[in-house]
Write an enzyme that holds these catalytic residues in place. Sequence first.
Site, PDB file in Angstrom:
ATOM      1  N   SER A 118       0.851  -1.182   0.000  1.00 39.22           N
ATOM      2  CA  SER A 118       0.000   0.000   0.000  1.00 39.22           C
ATOM      3  C   SER A 118       0.889   1.235   0.000  1.00 39.22           C
ATOM      4  O   SER A 118       2.044   1.172   0.439  1.00 39.22           O
ATOM      5  CB  SER A 118      -0.896   0.026   1.250  1.00 39.22           C
ATOM      6  N   TYR A 131      -1.843  -0.628  10.599  1.00 38.30           N
ATOM      7  CA  TYR A 131      -1.909  -0.984   9.183  1.00 38.30           C
ATOM      8  C   TYR A 131      -0.650  -0.530   8.455  1.00 38.30           C
ATOM      9  O   TYR A 131      -0.051  -1.289   7.683  1.00 38.30           O
ATOM     10  CB  TYR A 131      -3.145  -0.339   8.552  1.00 38.30           C
TER      11      TYR A 131
END
Length: 227
Positions: A118, A131
């Site tokens: 990501s 995350y």
Amino acid sequence: MAGGLIDHGARVWLAGRDADALSQAAAELGPAAVACPLDVSDLDATTSALQRLLLQEGRLDVLINNVGQRRRAPLGELPAQALRELMEVNLVSAWHLCREAAGIMEQQGSGSIINVTSIAGPIARAGDAAYTTSKGALAAMTRALAAELGPKGMRVNAIAPGFFATETNAAMVADADIQDWLTRRSSLGRWGQPAEVAGAAVFLASDASGYITGHTLAVDGGYLAHF
């Protein structure tokens, strides 16, 4: 990504926890798609799935680790156990699949592993520490495995998506304030569509990227490059 690979001649096994959704997706993709229900955090189940794949298909050319969970919360609301749980899904499951797939690919002398990380790895925002930590670790793992597996004929790369209009992000996509912010914050000024990540997957899976390994390819509409 599965559709893009199938369009270029691949046979694809789809994994996921929701058997009904998985079967529907495989049916929509056609006979080159095989539904394989499993939970990637169940390491024994993933090992068994790869063994079934090898028995049925005879080889494994590409592995794409595209599973992730998110828990947005301030640091004070994220005990160590919350990080452990997120890392089990976002990192440890990918580690295990890479390890198992590498054992198969080494016998073939070739293979391509693609980890989906990501842009929330090289950059960060408040309230999303767990995350971001997990995705940053996945990018580091990509580099480490590229170094280790390269001499055995395998390439390991990553795709770092930006803001994509997925089902999970539907509420954010409908938010006019977020769209306005994204218009100003990214070069292309819009959400990415899921099909737009397919080209990166096909490229990294194929011989067209034969001299590329240890690389993270951002597919983000210019988000990382724009300020």
